[in-house]
Design a protein around this motif. Structure first.
Motif, short mmCIF file in Angstrom:
data_model
loop_
_atom_site.label_atom_id
_atom_site.label_comp_id
_atom_site.label_asym_id
_atom_site.label_seq_id
_atom_site.Cartn_x
_atom_site.Cartn_y
_atom_site.Cartn_z
N UNK A 118 4.45 -5.56 -8.05
CA UNK A 118 3.16 -5.06 -7.55
C UNK A 118 3.44 -4.26 -6.28
N UNK A 119 3.17 -2.96 -6.28
CA UNK A 119 3.40 -2.16 -5.07
C UNK A 119 2.60 -2.71 -3.89
N UNK A 120 3.16 -2.58 -2.70
CA UNK A 120 2.54 -3.13 -1.49
C UNK A 120 1.09 -2.68 -1.31
N UNK A 121 0.81 -1.43 -1.59
CA UNK A 121 -0.54 -0.92 -1.36
C UNK A 121 -1.51 -1.25 -2.49
N UNK A 122 -1.05 -2.02 -3.51
CA UNK A 122 -1.92 -2.43 -4.61
C UNK A 122 -2.03 -3.95 -4.72
N UNK A 123 -1.50 -4.68 -3.76
CA UNK A 123 -1.51 -6.14 -3.81
C UNK A 123 -2.93 -6.67 -3.61
N UNK A 124 -3.12 -7.95 -3.91
CA UNK A 124 -4.42 -8.59 -3.68
C UNK A 124 -4.83 -8.42 -2.22
N UNK A 125 -3.91 -8.72 -1.30
CA UNK A 125 -4.26 -8.63 0.12
C UNK A 125 -4.53 -7.19 0.55
N UNK A 126 -3.78 -6.24 0.02
CA UNK A 126 -4.04 -4.82 0.35
C UNK A 126 -5.47 -4.46 -0.05
N UNK A 127 -5.89 -4.88 -1.23
CA UNK A 127 -7.26 -4.57 -1.67
C UNK A 127 -8.30 -5.27 -0.82
N UNK A 128 -8.03 -6.51 -0.40
CA UNK A 128 -8.96 -7.23 0.47
C UNK A 128 -9.03 -6.59 1.86
N UNK A 129 -7.90 -6.11 2.36
CA UNK A 129 -7.88 -5.42 3.65
C UNK A 129 -8.74 -4.17 3.59
N UNK A 130 -8.63 -3.44 2.49
CA UNK A 130 -9.42 -2.21 2.31
C UNK A 130 -10.92 -2.50 2.31
N UNK A 131 -11.31 -3.72 1.93
CA UNK A 131 -12.72 -4.12 1.91
C UNK A 131 -13.19 -4.64 3.27
N UNK A 132 -12.32 -4.56 4.28
CA UNK A 132 -12.63 -5.05 5.63
C UNK A 132 -12.88 -6.55 5.67
N UNK A 133 -12.18 -7.30 4.84
CA UNK A 133 -12.33 -8.76 4.84
C UNK A 133 -11.66 -9.39 6.05
N UNK A 134 -10.67 -8.71 6.62
CA UNK A 134 -9.88 -9.28 7.71
C UNK A 134 -9.93 -8.44 8.97
N UNK A 135 -9.77 -9.12 10.08
CA UNK A 135 -9.35 -8.47 11.31
C UNK A 135 -7.88 -8.85 11.43
N UNK A 136 -7.04 -7.88 11.72
CA UNK A 136 -5.60 -8.10 11.66
C UNK A 136 -4.95 -7.81 13.00
N UNK A 137 -4.11 -8.75 13.41
CA UNK A 137 -3.31 -8.59 14.62
C UNK A 137 -1.85 -8.61 14.22
N UNK A 138 -1.04 -7.91 15.01
CA UNK A 138 0.39 -7.85 14.66
C UNK A 138 1.25 -7.81 15.91
N UNK A 139 2.50 -8.18 15.69
CA UNK A 139 3.56 -7.99 16.69
C UNK A 139 4.32 -6.75 16.24
N UNK A 140 4.50 -5.83 17.17
CA UNK A 140 5.09 -4.54 16.83
C UNK A 140 6.23 -4.22 17.80
N UNK A 141 7.32 -3.70 17.25
CA UNK A 141 8.40 -3.14 18.06
C UNK A 141 8.47 -1.67 17.69
N UNK A 142 8.25 -0.83 18.69
CA UNK A 142 8.10 0.61 18.47
C UNK A 142 7.01 0.80 17.42
N UNK A 143 7.31 1.27 16.23
CA UNK A 143 6.28 1.49 15.22
C UNK A 143 6.41 0.51 14.05
N UNK A 144 7.28 -0.50 14.18
CA UNK A 144 7.55 -1.43 13.09
C UNK A 144 6.75 -2.72 13.29
N UNK A 145 6.02 -3.11 12.25
CA UNK A 145 5.30 -4.38 12.26
C UNK A 145 6.30 -5.48 11.91
N UNK A 146 6.49 -6.41 12.84
CA UNK A 146 7.48 -7.49 12.61
C UNK A 146 6.81 -8.84 12.34
N UNK A 147 5.53 -8.93 12.62
CA UNK A 147 4.77 -10.15 12.33
C UNK A 147 3.30 -9.75 12.28
#
Length: 144
Positions: free
Chosen positions: A33-62
């Motif tokens: 399942x491609x990353x942009x077609x996963x269950x969570x990707x589709x739920x994110x597109x529906x604004x179901x989540x607010x998302x926080x991340x740990x980032x180094x430069x432009x890479x999401x590490x958590x």
């Protein structure tokens, strides 16, 4: 190593980065399942989540996916394998909980508790140490 914690804007590029990091953290393959077609990707597109991340430069590490199921609900919390031993997930969770007002504004709802689903008994001790109480075999909660 300069780790920044921040809220992630929902764009197609960021959804792919988030899901690629989640796949890495859980040892999953994007061949099925491609990353942009996963269950969570589709739920994110529906604004179901607010998302926080740990980032180094432009890479999401958590990342942490927060929904309003069962009040404030930590639905996903993960760190990519290369950084999993650095306690970045713990720092990210602390950052997320410190942004309660922003989360309440996003969902237009007040929260008294933060719920977390643990599927691993070894994690229960960790969450108890940071103030969560076990509710049953699946959920833990913390007053916030």
């Amino acid at each position: 190593m300069n780790v920044k914690f921040k809220r992630i804007d929902i764009t197609d590029e960021n959804i792919t980065k988030l899901e690629s990091a989640r796949y890495n953290a859980y040892g999953m393959s994007s061949l099925e399942i491609p990353c942009n077609e996963s269950f969570y990707a589709n739920e994110i597109k529906k604004n179901k989540y607010i998302i926080y991340a740990a980032v180094i430069e432009d890479e999401i590490i958590a990342a942490c996916y927060v929904s309003n199921l069962y009040e404030l609900y930590i639905e996903q919390l993960f760190t990519i394998k290369e950084y999993s031993s650095l306690k970045i997930g713990k720092k990210l969770l602390e950052f997320v909980l410190s942004n309660k007002k922003e989360i309440e504004q996003f969902f237009n709802k007040k929260f008294q508790y933060c719920y977390f689903s643990t599927r691993c008994n070894s994690l229960n001790n960790y969450f108890e140490e940071i103030g969560y109480e076990e509710l049953n075999d699946v959920y833990m909660r913390k007053r916030i």
